[in-house]
Design an enzyme around this catalytic site. Structure first.
Site, PDB file in Angstrom:
ATOM      1  N   CYS A  73      -6.160   6.483   8.056  1.00 31.58           N
ATOM      2  CA  CYS A  73      -5.506   6.002   9.278  1.00 31.58           C
ATOM      3  C   CYS A  73      -4.182   5.307   8.960  1.00 31.58           C
ATOM      4  CB  CYS A  73      -6.467   5.049   9.992  1.00 31.58           C
ATOM      5  SG  CYS A  73      -5.746   4.092  11.326  1.00 31.58           S
ATOM      6  N   CYS A  76      -3.836   1.776  10.348  1.00 31.58           N
ATOM      7  CA  CYS A  76      -4.717   0.879   9.581  1.00 31.58           C
ATOM      8  C   CYS A  76      -4.022   0.420   8.298  1.00 31.58           C
ATOM      9  CB  CYS A  76      -6.023   1.576   9.212  1.00 31.58           C
ATOM     10  SG  CYS A  76      -7.041   2.075  10.609  1.00 31.58           S
TER      11      CYS A  76
END
Length: 149
Positions: A73, A76
């Site tokens: 991600c 993230c």
């Protein structure tokens, strides 16, 4: 284990996950774990698997702020440095932790994590706040402090 007195708290070690009793007025005095002798607060998050997550969730008497994330991600990875900076600012009043939803998918499913990164704050074993989406350190600190009131 005996119940803590009004001026002591149960704090789970981020290294060996042993539960320690710490006087509330000594939280800011860099207490060490009675078992592994590592610092109970290092100003950074702790990576949790399913078992250590349960221990921190159920045994810590300070709130637990969890970043549910995944290695693939982009947002993230972008938020990760800010989360670490927030840990340095929020400890010892909160324990900041990271749960990799790829490595521990059962926790993501249990808490109905639909988008990542998602921050979830727990107190007394219960979720008290949630925020989806990447944030910078200052926003994480503000959000956490606002949800502690």
């Amino acid at each position: 284990m005996t119940q803590p007195t009004a001026n002591t708290l149960h704090i789970v070690c981020p290294h060996c996950h042993t539960t320690n009793r710490v006087r509330a007025d000594q939280l800011g005095s860099a207490p060490d774990c009675g078992s592994c002798h590592q610092p109970l607060f290092g100003g950074r998050s702790v990576a949790l698997d399913a078992q250590s997550f349960e221990r921190h969730l159920q045994r810590n008497e300070i709130p637990l702020l969890v970043d549910f994330w995944a290695p693939w991600c982009g947002p993230c990875r972008q938020m990760a440095p800010g989360f670490e900076q927030a840990a340095a600012r929020l400890e010892p009043h909160l324990r900041l932790a990271k749960v990799d939803t790829e490595a521990v998918p059962a926790l993501g499913a249990r808490y109905n994590i639909r988008s990542i990164p998602t921050l979830a704050m727990f107190k007394g074993g219960r979720e008290i706040a949630r925020q989806a989406g990447a944030m910078g350190a200052a926003d994480i600190v503000r959000w956490a402090q606002a949800n502690l009131r």
